[in-house]
Design a protein around this motif. Structure first.
Motif, PDB file in Angstrom:
ATOM      1  N   ARG A  35       0.837  -1.210   0.000  1.00  0.00           N
ATOM      2  CA  ARG A  35       0.000   0.000   0.000  1.00  0.00           C
ATOM      3  C   ARG A  35       0.867   1.254   0.000  1.00  0.00           C
ATOM      4  N   PHE A  36       1.974   1.216   0.750  1.00  0.00           N
ATOM      5  CA  PHE A  36       2.896   2.345   0.789  1.00  0.00           C
ATOM      6  C   PHE A  36       3.549   2.550  -0.574  1.00  0.00           C
ATOM      7  N   GLU A  37       4.022   1.480  -1.175  1.00  0.00           N
ATOM      8  CA  GLU A  37       4.723   1.574  -2.456  1.00  0.00           C
ATOM      9  C   GLU A  37       3.814   2.094  -3.570  1.00  0.00           C
ATOM     10  N   LYS A  38       2.552   1.688  -3.543  1.00  0.00           N
ATOM     11  CA  LYS A  38       1.626   2.054  -4.612  1.00  0.00           C
ATOM     12  C   LYS A  38       0.823   3.316  -4.307  1.00  0.00           C
ATOM     13  N   GLY A  39       1.045   3.893  -3.126  1.00  0.00           N
ATOM     14  CA  GLY A  39       0.310   5.107  -2.765  1.00  0.00           C
ATOM     15  C   GLY A  39      -1.172   4.873  -2.587  1.00  0.00           C
ATOM     16  N   LEU A  40      -1.535   3.711  -2.048  1.00  0.00           N
ATOM     17  CA  LEU A  40      -2.953   3.372  -1.875  1.00  0.00           C
ATOM     18  C   LEU A  40      -3.428   3.887  -0.514  1.00  0.00           C
ATOM     19  N   ILE A 164       9.946   0.054  -5.532  1.00  0.00           N
ATOM     20  CA  ILE A 164       9.823   1.315  -6.279  1.00  0.00           C
ATOM     21  C   ILE A 164      11.185   1.979  -6.273  1.00  0.00           C
ATOM     22  N   PRO A 165      11.490   2.806  -7.256  1.00  0.00           N
ATOM     23  CA  PRO A 165      12.809   3.453  -7.302  1.00  0.00           C
ATOM     24  C   PRO A 165      12.889   4.640  -6.342  1.00  0.00           C
ATOM     25  N   THR A 229       6.923   8.787  -0.072  1.00  0.00           N
ATOM     26  CA  THR A 229       6.912   8.663  -1.534  1.00  0.00           C
ATOM     27  C   THR A 229       6.359   9.946  -2.138  1.00  0.00           C
ATOM     28  N   ASN A 230       6.785  10.232  -3.385  1.00  0.00           N
ATOM     29  CA  ASN A 230       6.254  11.407  -4.071  1.00  0.00           C
ATOM     30  C   ASN A 230       5.064  11.009  -4.946  1.00  0.00           C
ATOM     31  N   LEU A 231       4.561  11.954  -5.696  1.00  0.00           N
ATOM     32  CA  LEU A 231       3.367  11.692  -6.511  1.00  0.00           C
ATOM     33  C   LEU A 231       3.621  10.702  -7.641  1.00  0.00           C
ATOM     34  N   GLN A 232       4.891  10.497  -7.973  1.00  0.00           N
ATOM     35  CA  GLN A 232       5.247   9.522  -9.006  1.00  0.00           C
ATOM     36  C   GLN A 232       5.577   8.154  -8.404  1.00  0.00           C
ATOM     37  N   ASN A 233       5.221   7.968  -7.125  1.00  0.00           N
ATOM     38  CA  ASN A 233       5.518   6.729  -6.402  1.00  0.00           C
ATOM     39  C   ASN A 233       7.011   6.414  -6.423  1.00  0.00           C
ATOM     40  N   GLN A 234       7.794   7.443  -6.192  1.00  0.00           N
ATOM     41  CA  GLN A 234       9.234   7.280  -5.996  1.00  0.00           C
ATOM     42  C   GLN A 234       9.540   7.506  -4.518  1.00  0.00           C
TER      43      GLN A 234
END
Length: 588
Positions: A35-40, A164-165, A229-234
């Motif tokens: 969920r963290f990695e995908k911004g869910l 995620i990068p 994470t930023n809006l680009q899931n970085q």
């Protein structure tokens, strides 16, 4: 032999339900990484609510499964004593044995409506100490500090990998390197012999934390890497925290529970308590989402405190509540809140409504601004420790919640909450203009941040807020809260007719923010300061704007630590990620 087998079978059945419950808890917790990695973020809120409900669902299933088998033994104390012994034997060596004890207590409590609180039949006191350290290697990673600081950080991120990068990996390594060198002088850096990090990553809201410590011969320091994470899931490193005060705030009682996946919660809590010696064990269990066990540990702590103190329970300082009777033990850091039998005429609510409001807060993101509360039934207090005035007041206002049993008062239902200084008393007593201004600014921020978390505080009189030792304002009176969408924020009608207000149509859910200035704080000078700092709170447009944001599903980011600790990032990113501070979100 038949009785022994039956006892063991029932004990095994209870343990099976506990194990199923913990697996369910762990599945939801383990999903936090994805969920963290995908911004869910909406799914993150849902998962937090689901995890809170697991315990009661599992408990109900366990009680239903064993109820019929136990009915013939209800008055047989020997059976209940042997059941506890059989269960204790089953959980010997169990990695969550202390949580399993609490689950057993809950089953017995539910079967007997909490009338059999006796250490012969329940684990009122634990059978053994969980702070053995024997499983410490199962919860810690140790890192070589004989290399350079940069190489140590690289080894950390080889272990703690995300799918995620990084936004800018080398920049973040440089930030971490410089931050540690600013914190430690050359001699201290040279003396570091180990860096330890807990294996579980701690997820909450839009952040993840790697939590551990830097070990030197004569001292240890917290070592916390905060990630977002930023809006680009970085991924980016937001801060390095090495101050116990910052770590303590992260684990604050007004914040939501962490998702930290471990099979050894006792060892994790023991390690955290070494980092935060001023935090009690029950607070740390609760911070990990084990709030039921936290209640158990609190009760044991409470019994121990009674044994080693002699002061009396008395009414808590501050203005008497219209809905709750609040009392405390002066030497102990909590308050006890009992719902009154009857409410003042101005309170058009019911007892069940009050309970619903407290449940809503439990299920919400408290964003560091709403105190966590813990519900107890049949809570026992020695009669000889209750002041005469308090006993009379309880009998007058809360008689339906009381009964006596020998030398104890039993309160059938109450809430326990961390003790704070009521803000109205603080502002009456404080003479430093800067501290007064700071407290009023905190009050405005508190109201704004609760609203951004989709909660309308309702009764915003400053007596319903408290202030911590660190000067943070916390809301703690929940009987009039609701979701933001449940109120209609309107401009105050204007008319030349002095009697027009008598005929204007006002619905029960209408709120006129222009009236807030008349009752949040009464003192004229303080009112002026609050209007200067947070005048938008007194406008319907502000509240309508927050309603629009909360209705859109936008999840604000509330960073718990000092914003000065955050690493610099490109200005464009800050503009993209930032929310208007006038809305009350934390500065990005």
């Amino acid at each position: 032999m038949a009785d022994h087998n039956h006892t063991r079978r029932v004990a095994y059945q209870i343990l099976t339900h506990f194990d199923q419950s913990y697996r369910w808890f762990s599945r939801i917790t383990g999903g936090a990484k994805e969920r963290f990695e995908k911004g869910l973020w909406q799914e993150t809120l849902t998962a937090s609510k689901q995890r809170i409900t697991i315990y009661e669902q599992s408990l109900s299933e366990a009680v239903a499964a064993v109820y019929r088998q136990l009915s013939i033994h209800r008055s047989d104390n020997r059976f209940w004593a042997s059941l506890k012994q059989a269960y204790a034997a089953l959980i010997e060596g169990h990695p969550q044995f202390e949580l399993a004890e609490t689950f057993f207590n809950s089953v017995i409590g539910r079967l007997f409506k909490h009338q059999k609180i006796d250490n012969r039949f329940m684990f009122v006191l634990s059978d053994r100490c969980f702070l053995s350290g024997q499983d410490r290697n199962n919860v810690l990673n140790a890192f070589d500090t004989a290399t350079t600081v940069g190489e140590m950080y690289e080894s950390v991120f080889r272990i703690y990998r995300f799918n995620i990068p990084f936004e800018d990996y080398q920049r973040d390594l440089n930030h971490l390197d410089m931050a540690l060198r600013r914190r430690l002088n050359q001699d201290q850096l040279a003396s570091v012999h180990t860096a330890e990090l807990l294996k579980p990553v701690f997820y909450r809201g839009k952040a993840a934390y790697l939590i551990g410590r830097i070990c030197m011969p004569d001292e240890t320091l917290p070592f916390v890497i905060a990630l977002q994470t930023n809006l680009q899931n970085q991924l980016f490193v937001d801060a390095l925290l090495t101050d116990r005060k910052d770590l303590s705030i992260i684990f604050g009682f007004a914040r939501s529970y962490f998702m930290a996946d471990t099979q050894y919660p006792g060892e994790v809590v023991a390690f955290l308590q070494e980092l935060l010696p001023n935090k009690k064990y029950f607070e740390l269990y609760i911070a990990l989402g084990h709030y039921k066990h936290g209640k158990t540990v609190f009760y044991r702590n409470y019994l121990q405190h009674l044994e080693y103190s002699d002061d009396e329970f008395e009414a808590a300082p501050g203005v008497r509540g219209l809905v709750m009777m609040v009392f405390h033990l002066p030497s102990y850091g909590v308050v006890f809140k009992v719902i009154r039998d009857e409410f003042a005429e101005s309170k058009k609510i019911t007892r069940e409504h009050v309970k619903d409001c407290y449940r809503l807060v439990k299920m919400s993101d408290r964003v560091g601004r709403m105190a966590d509360t813990h519900e107890y039934v049949n809570f026992r207090i020695p009669l000889n420790r209750i002041s005469e005035d308090l006993f009379k007041e309880l009998q007058r206002s809360c008689a339906s919640s009381l009964e006596t049993d020998g030398d104890e008062l039993i309160i059938r239902h109450l809430y326990i909450e961390r003790k704070l200084t009521p803000l109205n008393l603080y502002l009456q007593q404080e003479t430093d203009p800067q501290k007064i201004r700071h407290a009023l600014n905190e009050l405005g921020l508190c109201i704004k941040q609760i609203a951004m978390a989709n909660i309308f505080p309702g009764d915003m009189l400053h007596k319903n807020f408290g202030i911590t030792r660190n000067g943070r304002v916390i809301f703690y009176d929940y009987d009039e809260i609701c979701l933001m969408k449940e109120r209609n924020f309107r401009a105050l009608p204007v008319s030349d007719d002095p009697f027009a207000m008598d005929t204007l149509s006002v619905a029960p859910n209408d709120v006129f923010p222009q009236q807030f200035e008349h009752f949040i704080v009464g003192n004229r000078k303080m009112k002026a300061i609050l209007k200067e700092l947070h005048g938008e709170l007194m406008t319907p447009e502000y509240w309508q704007q927050v309603q629009t944001l909360t209705a859109s599903g936008d999840i604000p980011n509330f960073t718990p630590y000092n914003p000065a600790m955050r690493f610099p990032r490109p200005l464009s990113e800050k503009i993209i990620l930032g929310k208007s501070d006038r809305l009350g979100t934390e500065t990005q």
